[in-house]
Scaffold this active site. Structure first.
Site, short mmCIF file in Angstrom:
data_model
loop_
_atom_site.label_atom_id
_atom_site.label_comp_id
_atom_site.label_asym_id
_atom_site.label_seq_id
_atom_site.Cartn_x
_atom_site.Cartn_y
_atom_site.Cartn_z
CB THR A 31 -49.30 59.74 -73.28
OG1 THR A 31 -47.88 59.69 -73.39
CG2 THR A 31 -49.91 59.99 -74.64
CE1 TYR A 48 -44.89 56.41 -71.89
CE2 TYR A 48 -45.31 58.64 -71.13
CZ TYR A 48 -45.72 57.50 -71.78
OH TYR A 48 -46.99 57.46 -72.33
CE LYS A 73 -47.06 53.98 -69.93
NZ LYS A 73 -47.54 54.92 -70.92
CB SER A 98 -45.39 52.98 -74.50
OG SER A 98 -45.81 52.94 -73.16
N GLY A 112 -46.23 48.52 -71.65
CA GLY A 112 -47.09 49.67 -71.93
C GLY A 112 -48.06 49.50 -73.08
CG ASP A 156 -53.50 49.57 -72.79
OD1 ASP A 156 -52.67 49.92 -73.65
OD2 ASP A 156 -54.13 50.37 -72.10
#
Lengths: 309, 309, 309, 309
Positions: free
Chosen positions: A50, A141, A171, A173, A196, A198
């Site tokens: 992304t 993902y 991952k 997110s 994923g 932060d």
């Protein structure tokens, strides 16, 4: 098992794609960009995702960028190449290419125009991609905010286990932190779940995550490193101070535009100039860049981002 | 300021409503139920909310239940009465009643048939409710999964600050943990943000939350207490063991039905019989209850839920 | 069968609730308002629905309004009373009341806080309401834009057929016209499907619908009548001219606010003053009303709305 | 103006892509397939769209299919080539190619990974595509169910008018028929709005639409022709009989799988064998095909689909 093939710890940077002023990719800039990431302790990179505008690039461009990152970072840090595409044939071509060039892992969003609705649908969607790079660990993902594919991930892992032999994890997110924890509890022994988000990295650390991946680590790598160190030392309040800083930087930047445009501009400030984002994203003018910089300076964000001597 | 009026720490139990076999409410059962909650260290109760089937009850029933909890728990633990309703006049009637009876705080979902779309809409929606109990701290109840009202909560707090004088904060039950953290960073000095996700309580603790609210604490109160203690002692791995247990119990139960039905049945096992749930929720048969119990026994969940001697 | 009990043709007006300036209901205004509707050829009224702010009213208020409409219109036109509520006990109380007072039919949205997800869920949700008025035809109120309950209606009818003996059909106010046609094809012999989209009334006529229901017919009743007449005479281009006018009036009004507020204001212009809308809806100021009126005058809308002599 | 450049009437077939058993495209089959479409009165074809699995194909494959259709149908019927892609550079390459080869119009979904949220966003997203084929009419492809881009289309046309000189209108495949009518009322003089819902074609005819586009016309072309003829003759009940048949065939087929897979199989029955669909779509087994055929035979659907002698 899959786990043994991709056992990772630490922070992965979801990299931005260096571009010339006309929007052409600039693979030559990768080594200098990578130098900064390595200096800030990156455990690996997630290429053409992304952040990297991977789905906005042509197949040829994606291959060139994958090659640039692999040739620069191989054996130094782990390289995950994102290969997802609406056309599974293109995704397969990219997966095969990544394996041939020596990626440590591949990852993919599903083909999401004809959206998978069930774990079984999702397995059928991803299987051909993984099969095109059978010797390379495959990470799903999961980013429902953008793909609109919002399937329970623990159920997916259960369904995928026997169907996708190279599956190594994902991952994660999604917004739903509890869903990530469920994956971890149900399948953490067997699969690697990369955190994923932060913006709440510390929430992930607290519930046992050890590997992280995100677009902000290009500029918050030093902060992330301090969060992990404080956490490992049992200094939760110290970790929280740093987490709040990381989040504050993100929120400040997001006040000025979309995540990729603002974060790429911010990365250009603290690493090397990475150029514009590509349509349909807006291009940041130099005036907008300057306004963003001042807002960050005003709160001392650049000091926070700096690595301690 | 509002904060001074509702400064809370610890775990709030979103209580289930005791009912007779015919689905009538049974306020007489409250004292015995409350006894168990107090024994397990509850800091307070959240009455007539999602867990309590508040929106499934008539106004008269909601008043009776609020009275039962207040008369039983007043001065012992904090009592938050949920007053939200589609009809703001009903919500106002409930808010006024709660204040007169001595609730420590009121809370409300917005009137969500004509859904608010912006922070300003949401303020206009909630203002009449808060104004009906002007001396009682008001907590917004953010649960977008059920209300479909998914507005950025930090922006809401900013817009509401001057418009709703009794605003004290919110119960944040959204999936988006980062949104909660943003509220905390932007407004944590001024407002109380209660963490509404028991399934990732530890993720909340890690990012600074000190007050929690959830439907599982009726049966996981002892676990939650151990999570907090371990966290405060810097024992993150100990805290994680307990968090995983709490989450495992929730996931196991949710395998058998909707959250309110299964959690109410589970609460009945470890406190006192609370009776059925009300339509449109499914009623658990005794056979289903027995199956759930066995699944929990098999993994030792009841030992986890027990308070250490 | 159900059909025989509620065989209707023509336009039903989803009525607005007359209110005093302070927002209290004003049932005394119903006869004068009804006079206008009858004059414009209304086949019936749908009381306490979306237009009527039914879900914003208390149970007592809803009963009073139902009584006002029934005592005024009974035996002259058909009266459908909307009884849906989050609390099924309240919905049952309203259904029982409507039957006792002599409503020709009742209708209800489901209890949509704990949202039904399947046809079977929806049947379980509605069954208690219908059962509280077993001698009165029951019409499901399908309006997914507001309830977020978006279940395939043909499957629902199939599942409900044997479970809800008084089921007579539905008010179909979904965007998906093809879904309405599917209901019609699959179940049109047995159930009455009222077309709930005045903005594309002619699209409904074209695919066989004969009964219509909507909030605009308070002021577009004469236009609707001309649409039907032209259609029946095979004058499709004449019908389309009128349909475009009806739609233009709606779109013009919606440029000034939400549908209930603007349409209620517009109805006040062409029938009798109906007073404000109630929070959480915005109240229209007299200045806003005047701006709306001028915009409509400018395009000649009031001439369109007038009944030919 | 744009309108003059793409003034169309009649039915456009959203074509399926002929494939070999291994999923490779088979452009050689186009002429025989096209022969059937022409025989059934198609006004044009929409190539490489949703039905054609365009977004599942590589750029090279899409070019080959565009060439096959253009070389076969040019000057006989109109050819619209769908060029949308997540990568705007790929979309531009396809648009340029389509123009060079002589497409009558191009069409595109937006790049929908970073989703446009406003009319202005959408204009920025599409502008580069249209600019890559500046002499070819551009039709926006509005299909929110698959792209999740659900912007008011009338506002988009207003915003796009001056920004995209080659804009000629759109393929409107949204559920919201009223939104289509609004486009028609607001911009019908200037833009061509193609009605993208074969399942309620008659609803479109009734509100003034004259051009239609859909995936079912490969097999329902004769029915569609009869609908239009009956409508034009003022025979609404005759038109409705045919519309119900068209819809019944669609609903029957959709009971056996996703739309592209089932409709492609059905097209193979009445035109020429078109081969499988491509992953992530499921492949229909010959047994499933046979079951579908029998279900259609049982209700006489093949007689309905046949062109009258």
């Amino acid at each position: 098992s899959a786990l043994s093939r991709f056992d990772v710890k630490g922070c992965f940077v979801a990299t931005y794609t260096p571009m010339h002023h006309n929007g052409d990719i600039n693979p030559d800039a990768v080594p200098r960009y990578a130098h900064h990431l390595l200096h800030n302790g990156a455990a690996g990179v997630f290429v053409n995702g992304t952040a990297g505008e991977g789905l906005m690039m042509t197949v040829a461009e994606r291959k060139k960028m994958a090659e640039a990152w692999i040739s620069c970072c191989k054996e130094r840090i782990k390289i995950i190449v994102h290969c997802g595409a609406l056309s599974l044939r293109e995704a397969q071509e990219l997966a095969d290419h990544a394996q041939q060039k020596g990626a440590d892992a591949i990852s993919a969003v599903p083909s999401f125009y004809f959206s998978p609705r069930t774990p079984v649908d999702l397995v059928r969607n991803l299987k051909p991609i993984a099969a095109a790079a059978p010797k390379t660990p495959f990470l799903y993902y999961h980013i429902p905010r953008l793909t609109h594919v919002d399937i329970d991930m623990s159920s997916f892992l259960k369904a995928a286990k026997t169907e996708i032999p190279s599956l190594a994890g994902m991952k994660y997110s999604g917004f739903d932190v509890a869903g990530a924890l469920k994956c971890y509890i149900d399948h953490g022994e067997e699969f690697e779940i990369l955190w994923g988000r932060d913006d709440v990295m510390l929430s992930g650390l607290a519930v046992g995550f050890e590997s992280f991946i995100g677009g902000s680590y290009s500029f918050t790598g030093a902060i992330a490193e301090r969060i992990i160190k404080a956490f490992e030392a049992g200094d939760m309040s110290g970790a929280l101070v740093e987490q709040k800083r990381l989040k504050r930087i993100m929120d400040l930047a997001l006040g000025f535009g979309d995540q990729v445009t603002t974060f790429k501009a911010l990365t250009s400030m603290v690493t090397i100039p990475l150029g514009p984002t590509r349509a349909p994203l807006k291009t940041f003018t130099s005036e907008e860049t300057s306004t963003l910089r001042k807002a960050l300076e005003k709160e001392g964000c650049f000091e926070w981002m700096a690595k301690a001597a």
